[in-house]
Enzyme design. Structure first.
Site, PDB file in Angstrom:
ATOM      1  N   GLY A  30       5.807   5.736  20.079  1.00 10.93           N
ATOM      2  CA  GLY A  30       5.144   6.630  19.255  1.00 10.93           C
ATOM      3  C   GLY A  30       6.115   7.876  19.043  1.00 10.93           C
ATOM      4  CG  LEU A  32       6.046   6.406  15.097  1.00 12.33           C
ATOM      5  CD1 LEU A  32       5.290   5.517  14.085  1.00 12.33           C
ATOM      6  CD2 LEU A  32       6.939   5.565  16.126  1.00 12.33           C
ATOM      7  CG  HIS A  33      12.572   9.422  15.390  1.00  9.74           C
ATOM      8  ND1 HIS A  33      13.329   8.593  15.051  1.00  9.74           N
ATOM      9  CD2 HIS A  33      12.474   9.772  16.482  1.00  9.74           C
ATOM     10  CE1 HIS A  33      13.846   7.988  16.112  1.00  9.74           C
ATOM     11  NE2 HIS A  33      13.240   8.346  17.130  1.00  9.74           N
ATOM     12  CG  HIS A  36      10.422   5.348  16.072  1.00  9.51           C
ATOM     13  ND1 HIS A  36      10.377   6.826  16.399  1.00  9.51           N
ATOM     14  CD2 HIS A  36      10.700   4.623  17.204  1.00  9.51           C
ATOM     15  CE1 HIS A  36      10.634   6.959  17.767  1.00  9.51           C
ATOM     16  NE2 HIS A  36      10.771   5.796  18.130  1.00  9.51           N
ATOM     17  CD  GLN A 148      23.328  -1.932  16.193  1.00 12.21           C
ATOM     18  OE1 GLN A 148      24.082  -1.326  15.641  1.00 12.21           O
ATOM     19  NE2 GLN A 148      23.309  -3.354  15.459  1.00 12.21           N
ATOM     20  CD  GLN A 153      14.597  -0.927  24.609  1.00 17.94           C
ATOM     21  OE1 GLN A 153      13.991  -0.299  25.512  1.00 17.94           O
ATOM     22  NE2 GLN A 153      14.291  -0.449  23.414  1.00 17.94           N
ATOM     23  CB  SER A 186      10.631  11.118  20.746  1.00 19.83           C
ATOM     24  OG  SER A 186      10.605   9.776  20.165  1.00 19.83           O
ATOM     25  NE  ARG A 187      14.048  10.930  26.356  1.00 18.42           N
ATOM     26  CZ  ARG A 187      14.500  10.522  27.636  1.00 18.42           C
ATOM     27  NH1 ARG A 187      15.417  11.033  28.170  1.00 18.42           N
ATOM     28  NH2 ARG A 187      13.742   9.599  28.244  1.00 18.42           N
TER      29      ARG A 187
HETATM   30  P1  AMP Z   1      11.043   4.120  21.486  1.00 20.16           P
HETATM   31  O1  AMP Z   1       9.709   4.536  20.896  1.00 20.16           O
HETATM   32  O2  AMP Z   1      11.870   5.298  21.987  1.00 20.16           O
HETATM   33  O3  AMP Z   1      10.564   3.311  22.678  1.00 20.16           O
HETATM   34  O4  AMP Z   1      11.807   3.628  20.417  1.00 20.16           O
HETATM   35  C1  AMP Z   1      11.326   2.382  19.616  1.00 20.16           C
HETATM   36  C2  AMP Z   1      12.421   1.722  19.001  1.00 20.16           C
HETATM   37  O5  AMP Z   1      13.074   2.630  18.013  1.00 20.16           O
HETATM   38  C3  AMP Z   1      13.410   1.021  20.110  1.00 20.16           C
HETATM   39  O6  AMP Z   1      13.821  -0.206  19.518  1.00 20.16           O
HETATM   40  C4  AMP Z   1      14.556   2.344  19.801  1.00 20.16           C
HETATM   41  O7  AMP Z   1      15.924   1.562  20.029  1.00 20.16           O
HETATM   42  C5  AMP Z   1      14.510   2.321  18.202  1.00 20.16           C
HETATM   43  N1  AMP Z   1      15.079   3.739  17.968  1.00 20.16           N
HETATM   44  C6  AMP Z   1      14.963   4.742  18.333  1.00 20.16           C
HETATM   45  N2  AMP Z   1      15.829   5.801  17.962  1.00 20.16           N
HETATM   46  C7  AMP Z   1      16.313   5.409  17.010  1.00 20.16           C
HETATM   47  C8  AMP Z   1      17.232   5.749  16.087  1.00 20.16           C
HETATM   48  N3  AMP Z   1      17.526   6.971  15.966  1.00 20.16           N
HETATM   49  N4  AMP Z   1      17.957   4.741  15.108  1.00 20.16           N
HETATM   50  C9  AMP Z   1      17.406   3.467  15.024  1.00 20.16           C
HETATM   51  N5  AMP Z   1      16.299   3.074  16.003  1.00 20.16           N
HETATM   52  C10 AMP Z   1      15.888   3.928  17.020  1.00 20.16           C
END
Ligand code: AMP
Length: 279
Positions: A30, A32-33, A36, A148, A153, A186-187
């Site tokens: 969540g 989300l940006h 995501h 990526q 991960q 998100s940070r």
């Molecule tokens: P998270 O909500 O942080 O667990 O991220 C969910 C998914 O979004 C993971 O597969 C992340 O690698 C991907 N993600 C996070 N930030 C980015 C970004 N800036 N560009 C592409 N994918 C992202």
């Protein structure tokens, strides 16, 4: 857009779908940006049904404070997903995925977790694998999309999927960035304007590595880059590693073009940021 809170309801919805539909899955926590959303948009191009999950998975946090501070924006997340025509959102409560006092399974990742995030955040990837296995067993997606940006991960999930014999294709999506080059996260919301300017050194350094690889030895290149961080003391470099893309172990000699990665973790005003580049 359908919203499910219970895995049983999601499962029976999926069971009611035609069997030849290509189901794609994008797991998130969540807040989300556009990073995501780029995963969802990628998924939409090659599938009949896209499911996004929003679940802040407690077992992947090795620091309780980090878990408590994790941003929660469910209403705007739902709006953003609806705007880009995501088909299904799965937003479970903790009890829908975990039993009370559940004893966690121990995974092994063939050394992919030995350095970088795996070393700095003990138990983190075990928690990630736990929740991904649970989600895959509910959804059985044909494809699953991961960023990526979280390279370690992504590689671990690819390995895990094979280990567990899931027939899910794992697709890595390139990192979405702010105009400044800073990887979206998100940070980033917790960074002041000044801090986010300083944090652009992370991507600038990654680009520098890509442009100067093979001209210097890895040792020299790392020294030059570490000096750049020493000159910006508010940005605390946690690690800067040049690794083999295949096993994510640090290397002394370059692999062929496209098989190396430079990975950085750094924090500023206690916001921890990670980024990487493949070259
Ligand atoms: P998270 O909500 O942080 O667990 O991220 C969910 C998914 O979004 C993971 O597969 C992340 O690698 C991907 N993600 C996070 N930030 C980015 C970004 N800036 N560009 C592409 N994918 C992202």
């Amino acid at each position: 857009m359908k919203i499910f809170k219970l895995n049983e309801e999601l499962k029976s919805y999926l069971n009611s779908q035609e069997k030849d539909k290509i189901i794609s899955f994008v797991p998130t926590m969540g807040a989300l940006h556009d990073g995501h959303l780029s995963l969802i948009l990628n998924a939409k191009q090659n599938s009949d049904l896209v499911i996004c999950s929003i679940f802040i998975n407690p077992t992947q946090f090795n620091n309780l404070k980090d878990l408590e501070k994790y941003p929660k924006t469910p209403n705007s997340d739902i709006k953003a997903l609806d705007n880009i025509n995501c088909d299904v959102v799965y937003m479970p409560e903790l009890a829908d995925l975990y039993q009370k006092n559940e004893k966690l399974k121990k995974y092994q990742f063939n050394g992919l977790d030995k350095f970088m995030e795996g070393r700095r955040r003990p138990g983190h990837f075990n928690g990630v694998a736990t929740v991904i296995e649970k989600l895959f067993r509910i959804i059985h997606p044909n494809k699953a999309y991961f960023g990526q940006k979280d390279l370690q991960q992504l590689q671990i999930i690819k390995y895990l999927t094979k280990q567990l014999n899931f027939e899910t294709e794992i697709i890595g999506v390139s990192t979405k960035r702010e105009e400044s080059g800073l990887a979206m996260s998100s940070r980033n919301k917790r960074l002041s304007i000044k801090d986010s300017e300083k944090a652009t050194l992370i991507y600038k350094t990654l680009i520098f590595i890509k442009q100067n690889a093979y001209k210097h030895s890895i040792k020299e290149l790392k020294e030059i880059c570490i000096q750049k961080f020493n000159d910006e003391p508010e940005l605390n470099l946690e690690y800067l590693e040049i690794v083999s893309l295949e096993n994510l172990h640090p290397i002394d000699l370059y692999n062929h073009n496209g098989h190396n990665a430079a990975c950085i973790a750094a924090s500023i005003s206690s916001v921890r940021l990670i980024d990487n580049i493949i070259f």
